[in-house]
Design an enzyme around this catalytic site. Structure first.
Site, PDB file in Angstrom:
ATOM      1  N   SER A 143       6.487 -60.478 -12.721  1.00  0.00           N
ATOM      2  CA  SER A 143       7.275 -61.585 -13.292  1.00  0.00           C
ATOM      3  C   SER A 143       7.460 -62.679 -12.255  1.00  0.00           C
ATOM      4  CB  SER A 143       8.646 -61.084 -13.738  1.00  0.00           C
ATOM      5  OG  SER A 143       9.432 -62.160 -14.226  1.00  0.00           O
ATOM      6  N   TYR A 157      15.744 -55.763 -11.247  1.00  0.00           N
ATOM      7  CA  TYR A 157      14.515 -56.171 -11.940  1.00  0.00           C
ATOM      8  C   TYR A 157      13.625 -56.986 -10.993  1.00  0.00           C
ATOM      9  CZ  TYR A 157      11.670 -58.381 -15.655  1.00  0.00           C
ATOM     10  OH  TYR A 157      10.644 -58.824 -16.456  1.00  0.00           O
TER      11      TYR A 157
END
Ligand SMILES: NC(=O)c1ccc[n+]([C@@H]2O[C@H](COP(=O)([O-])OP(=O)(O)OC[C@H]3O[C@@H](n4cnc5c(N)ncnc54)[C@H](OP(=O)(O)O)[C@@H]3O)[C@@H](O)[C@H]2O)c1
Length: 252
Positions: A143, A157
């Site tokens: 990401s 995350y």
């Protein structure tokens, strides 16, 4: 160039969003696909849709944090389809968000395990099967979060997604000589059930931080996964490939 004729792929996180769109595209391009996720019913619907379009897929439900499951997915690809050429380790979730001082260790572990350890376990069992066929393509969904943007509340995350880039680089260096290419794919905000855009305000914010002023459709990210899976990217390995609508460079 982008065809996956006679290739066998495993796609994790295929019950929804980016993984689902990618499994369909891989099958359209001729790959035989093992589709993975925890929800068997969603996977069964996907397999039926692929079969209706005259593609080949089988579903096997389980949790990417379970090493026996990771091994069984590879065994299924080899047993039913004859080998493994492409592995798209895409399963992931943002997990519970919050500032670091309030984050329970349990929450940290859960997010790291799902997004990073699950991918490591997958790769551990996929690499020998990929090498058996002379290499192939191993892809991780990372990401922009954790790579080019520090988004408040997303510490675990971000750490997991950044970790995937390190894992990508090491695997690419370890197995390049044997024909295995390893890359990370970095989507921007994508319109999936896993996105954090649950209110109109959150959605407007996420759209606004992208240069393209919109979110991606999962099919757009799937096309970048196809590029990395196919011979079109034959000299690309060890990269972090952005398919992020310019969220990483945008300052307006
Ligand atoms: N959407 C975005 O804006 C965005 C941006 C950058 C990166 N990403 C990344 O893209 C990937 C796909 O996300 P998405 O947006 O398509 O979200 P999604 O629609 O929620 O899909 C997530 C997939 O991961 C699977 N999954 C989650 N935890 C799992 C576990 N423990 N074991 C097995 N499967 C698990 C889910 O399947 P089950 O629920 O059936 O287990 C589902 O198929 C993720 O790695 C995500 O972090 C997304």
């Amino acid at each position: 160039m982008f065809a996956l004729t006679n290739k066998v792929a495993v796609v994790t996180g295929a019950s929804s969003g980016i993984g689902r769109a990618t499994a369909k595209l891989f099958a359209e391009e001729g790959a035989k696909v093992v589709v993975a996720g925890r929800r068997q019913a969603e996977l069964d619907v996907l397999v039926a849709e692929i079969a209706e379009a005259e593609g080949a897929a089988i579903a096997f439900a389980g949790d990417v944090r379970d090493e026996a499951y990771a091994k069984a997915l590879v065994d299924l690809a080899v047993g039913r389809f004859g080998g493994l050429d492409i592995a798209f380790n895409n399963a992931g979730s943002v997990g519970q968000m919050g500032p670091v001082p309030d984050m329970l260790l349990e929450t940290w572990h859960e997010t790291i395990d799902t997004n990073l350890t699950g991918a490591f376990i997958g790769a551990k069992h996929q690499v020998p099967a990929l090498l058996e066929r002379g290499g192939g393509s191993l892809i991780f969904t990372s990401s922009f979060v954790g790579h080019t943007a520090g988004m408040p509340g997303m510490a675990a995350y971000a750490a997991a997604k950044a970790g995937l880039i390190g894992l990508t680089q090491v695997l690419a260096a370890e197995y390049g000589a044997q024909g295995l290419r390893v890359n990370a794919l970095l989507p921007g905000g994508t319109d999936t059930p896993g996105a954090t855009t649950t209110t109109p305000e959150a959605r407007a914010f996420v759209e606004g931080i992208h240069a393209l002023k919109r979110m991606a459709q999962p099919e757009e990210i799937a096309r970048s996964a196809l590029y990395l899976a196919s011979d079109a990217s034959s000299f690309t390995t060890g990269t972090a490939l952005f398919a992020d609508g310019g969220v990483s460079i945008n300052r307006t």
